[in-house]
Every structure is written in structure tokens, then in C-alpha cells.
Design an enzyme around this catalytic site. Structure first.
Site, PDB file in Angstrom:
ATOM      1  N   CYS A   1       0.867  -1.181   0.000  1.00  0.00           N
ATOM      2  CA  CYS A   1       0.000   0.000   0.000  1.00  0.00           C
ATOM      3  C   CYS A   1       0.904   1.231   0.000  1.00  0.00           C
ATOM      4  O   CYS A   1       2.096   1.124  -0.304  1.00  0.00           O
ATOM      5  CB  CYS A   1      -0.970  -0.023   1.177  1.00  0.00           C
ATOM      6  SG  CYS A   1      -0.179  -0.001   2.799  1.00  0.00           S
TER       7      CYS A   1
ATOM      8  N   ASN B   1       2.371   1.448   4.308  1.00  0.00           N
ATOM      9  CA  ASN B   1       2.661   0.193   5.035  1.00  0.00           C
ATOM     10  C   ASN B   1       2.370   0.323   6.536  1.00  0.00           C
ATOM     11  O   ASN B   1       3.035  -0.292   7.362  1.00  0.00           O
ATOM     12  CB  ASN B   1       4.108  -0.278   4.801  1.00  0.00           C
ATOM     13  CG  ASN B   1       4.382  -1.723   5.262  1.00  0.00           C
ATOM     14  OD1 ASN B   1       5.475  -2.039   5.685  1.00  0.00           O
ATOM     15  ND2 ASN B   1       3.396  -2.594   5.185  1.00  0.00           N
TER      16      ASN B   1
ATOM     17  N   CYS C   1      -1.344   0.868   7.363  1.00  0.00           N
ATOM     18  CA  CYS C   1      -2.787   0.595   7.501  1.00  0.00           C
ATOM     19  C   CYS C   1      -3.198  -0.666   6.740  1.00  0.00           C
ATOM     20  O   CYS C   1      -3.428  -1.722   7.323  1.00  0.00           O
ATOM     21  CB  CYS C   1      -3.614   1.791   7.020  1.00  0.00           C
ATOM     22  SG  CYS C   1      -3.318   3.310   7.955  1.00  0.00           S
ATOM     23  N   ARG C   2      -3.289  -0.571   5.414  1.00  0.00           N
ATOM     24  CA  ARG C   2      -3.893  -1.663   4.638  1.00  0.00           C
ATOM     25  C   ARG C   2      -2.985  -2.864   4.476  1.00  0.00           C
ATOM     26  O   ARG C   2      -3.411  -4.010   4.712  1.00  0.00           O
ATOM     27  CB  ARG C   2      -4.312  -1.139   3.244  1.00  0.00           C
ATOM     28  CG  ARG C   2      -5.443  -0.145   3.299  1.00  0.00           C
ATOM     29  CD  ARG C   2      -5.583   0.608   1.997  1.00  0.00           C
ATOM     30  NE  ARG C   2      -4.450   1.512   1.780  1.00  0.00           N
ATOM     31  CZ  ARG C   2      -4.232   2.208   0.683  1.00  0.00           C
ATOM     32  NH1 ARG C   2      -5.069   2.081  -0.349  1.00  0.00           N
ATOM     33  NH2 ARG C   2      -3.197   3.015   0.573  1.00  0.00           N
ATOM     34  N   SER C   3      -1.736  -2.659   4.044  1.00  0.00           N
ATOM     35  CA  SER C   3      -0.910  -3.848   3.769  1.00  0.00           C
ATOM     36  C   SER C   3      -0.492  -4.607   5.034  1.00  0.00           C
ATOM     37  O   SER C   3      -0.423  -5.843   4.990  1.00  0.00           O
ATOM     38  CB  SER C   3       0.289  -3.514   2.871  1.00  0.00           C
ATOM     39  OG  SER C   3       1.150  -2.566   3.441  1.00  0.00           O
TER      40      SER C   3
ATOM     41  N   ASP D   1      -7.905   3.794   0.598  1.00  0.00           N
ATOM     42  CA  ASP D   1      -7.039   4.279   1.673  1.00  0.00           C
ATOM     43  C   ASP D   1      -7.886   4.787   2.852  1.00  0.00           C
ATOM     44  O   ASP D   1      -8.649   5.738   2.697  1.00  0.00           O
ATOM     45  CB  ASP D   1      -6.189   5.420   1.101  1.00  0.00           C
ATOM     46  CG  ASP D   1      -5.135   5.902   2.074  1.00  0.00           C
ATOM     47  OD1 ASP D   1      -5.207   5.540   3.265  1.00  0.00           O
ATOM     48  OD2 ASP D   1      -4.252   6.651   1.631  1.00  0.00           O
TER      49      ASP D   1
HETATM   50  P1  4NP Z   1      -1.706   2.853   4.027  1.00  0.00           P
HETATM   51  O1  4NP Z   1      -2.330   4.220   4.596  1.00  0.00           O
HETATM   52  O2  4NP Z   1      -1.172   3.162   2.663  1.00  0.00           O
HETATM   53  O3  4NP Z   1      -2.885   1.930   3.990  1.00  0.00           O
HETATM   54  O4  4NP Z   1      -0.643   2.424   5.010  1.00  0.00           O
HETATM   55  C1  4NP Z   1      -1.629   5.416   4.616  1.00  0.00           C
HETATM   56  C2  4NP Z   1      -0.672   5.626   5.587  1.00  0.00           C
HETATM   57  C3  4NP Z   1      -0.017   6.829   5.656  1.00  0.00           C
HETATM   58  C4  4NP Z   1      -0.327   7.830   4.762  1.00  0.00           C
HETATM   59  C5  4NP Z   1      -1.284   7.620   3.784  1.00  0.00           C
HETATM   60  C6  4NP Z   1      -1.932   6.404   3.716  1.00  0.00           C
HETATM   61  N1  4NP Z   1       0.307   9.074   4.869  1.00  0.00           N
HETATM   62  O5  4NP Z   1      -0.056   9.988   4.098  1.00  0.00           O
HETATM   63  O6  4NP Z   1       1.225   9.233   5.692  1.00  0.00           O
END
Ligand code: 4NP
Length: 162
Positions: A10, A13, A15-17, A126
Site C-alpha cells: 500500500c 505500510n 494501515c492496509r498492507s 485508503d
Molecule cells: P496505508 O495508509 O497506505 O494503507 O498504510 C496510509 C498511511 C499513511 C499515509 C497515507 C496512507 N500518509 O499519508 O502518511
């Protein structure tokens, strides 16, 4: 027999992955398939490298009986494209960016997670800027896709437990 290796990707790294890594591991364990797979996750960027998953991801995992708090975020590296048989991105932007940085020889390893899992060509959106309810939905999508992925990767004849 060599293990099949799967990398969930994702943006950050956190939240989703990491949820996908934890949930897919659990699904494999429930089906007695854990020994046949190597599972990991990575982000497109290194903003959160070394950090544990987002507290909301840890909480929704815990509410569903999983502990993902020991995971550490990292950014994808060039070597990941040769190390992992399957590289499953959460959204179309992940896929686009993975396609851009992948060595030519390994580009066909990259797929949209839910699409590859048989759930239609849909994203895992996201949840980072949303609320806790968004993480419930993220968990639900990832759980369904993990079941679909395990179905697809199950050895022929092995079948699903009743
Ligand atoms: P992820 O979520 O891609 O599912 O881990 C996010 C985590 C951090 C950010 C965006 C999405 N960020 O903008 O820092």
C-alpha cells in the site's frame, strides 16, 4: 517444495498492507496452509519506516482476534520484485507506481489485490484520513479478499475446510 511468496503493498505500510499481511497469515493458518507461503508487506514510501501499524489498524485487527502490533513498516525495494512471486497492491495508484518501478522481467507479478482474489477489479481504499468505521470496512474488504486469495492459491484437491 519452495514456498510461494506474496508481498502486500500500500502507500505507507501502516494501515492496509499490514492488515492484509496479518489477515492473510491467519486465513492460511486456519486452512493448514501456512507452511506453504511466505507473506510480507511493504509501502511505496518510507515515511513510516520502522513504525508499528497505525493504532486504528492494530485496534481493528485486535477486535477480530489478530495481533499485528509487532509488524514494522518498510518501503518496497527493487529486490522485492524478484523475491516475491506475487505483488498485490491495494489501489490503482499503487499498481501504477509499482509498474513504473518494477524491472521489466517481473512486471507480471503485480496485481490489484481484490481483483486477483476474485472479488472484481476493485480497490481497498485508503482509510488513513477517515474514521474508525473506515477501518472496519477496510478489515472486511481485506478479510474477504484474503479468503478469495487462499481459495485461488489452495493446492488442487486440497479443498476448503468445511
Ligand atoms: P496505508 O495508509 O497506505 O494503507 O498504510 C496510509 C498511511 C499513511 C499515509 C497515507 C496512507 N500518509 O499519508 O502518511
Amino acid at each position: 517444495m519452495p514456498k510461494q511468496s506474496i508481498l502486500f503493498v500500500c502507500l505507507g505500510n501502516i494501515c492496509r498492507s499490514p492488515l492484509a499481511e496479518g489477515v492473510f497469515r491467519a486465513v492460511l493458518a486456519e486452512r493448514g496452509m501456512a507452511d506453504d507461503f511466505l507473506v510480507d508487506s511493504a509501502g511505496m514510501g518510507d515515511w513510516h519506516a520502522g513504525q508499528a501499524p497505525d493504532h486504528r489498524a492494530i485496534a481493528v485487527a485486535r477486535a477480530n482476534g489478530l495481533d499485528i502490533s509487532g509488524q514494522q513498516a518498510r518501503a518496497i525495494t527493487e529486490r522485492d520484485f524478484e523475491r516475491f512471486d506475487l505483488i498485490l497492491g491495494m489501489d490503482r495508484k499503487n499498481i501504477r507506481e509499482l509498474q513504473e518501478i518494477a524491472p521489466d522481467a517481473f512486471r507480471d507479478r503485480i496485481h490489484l489485490f481484490r481483483d486477483f482474489a476474485g472479488g472484481g477489479a476493485e480497490e481497498v481504499p485508503d482509510p488513513y484520513f477517515g474514521d474508525a468505521a473506515g477501518f472496519d470496512e477496510t478489515y472486511r474488504l481485506i478479510r474477504a479478499a484474503s479468503e478469495g486469495l487462499a481459495d485461488r492459491l489452495a493446492k488442487p484437491g486440497r479443498g476448503k475446510p468445511a
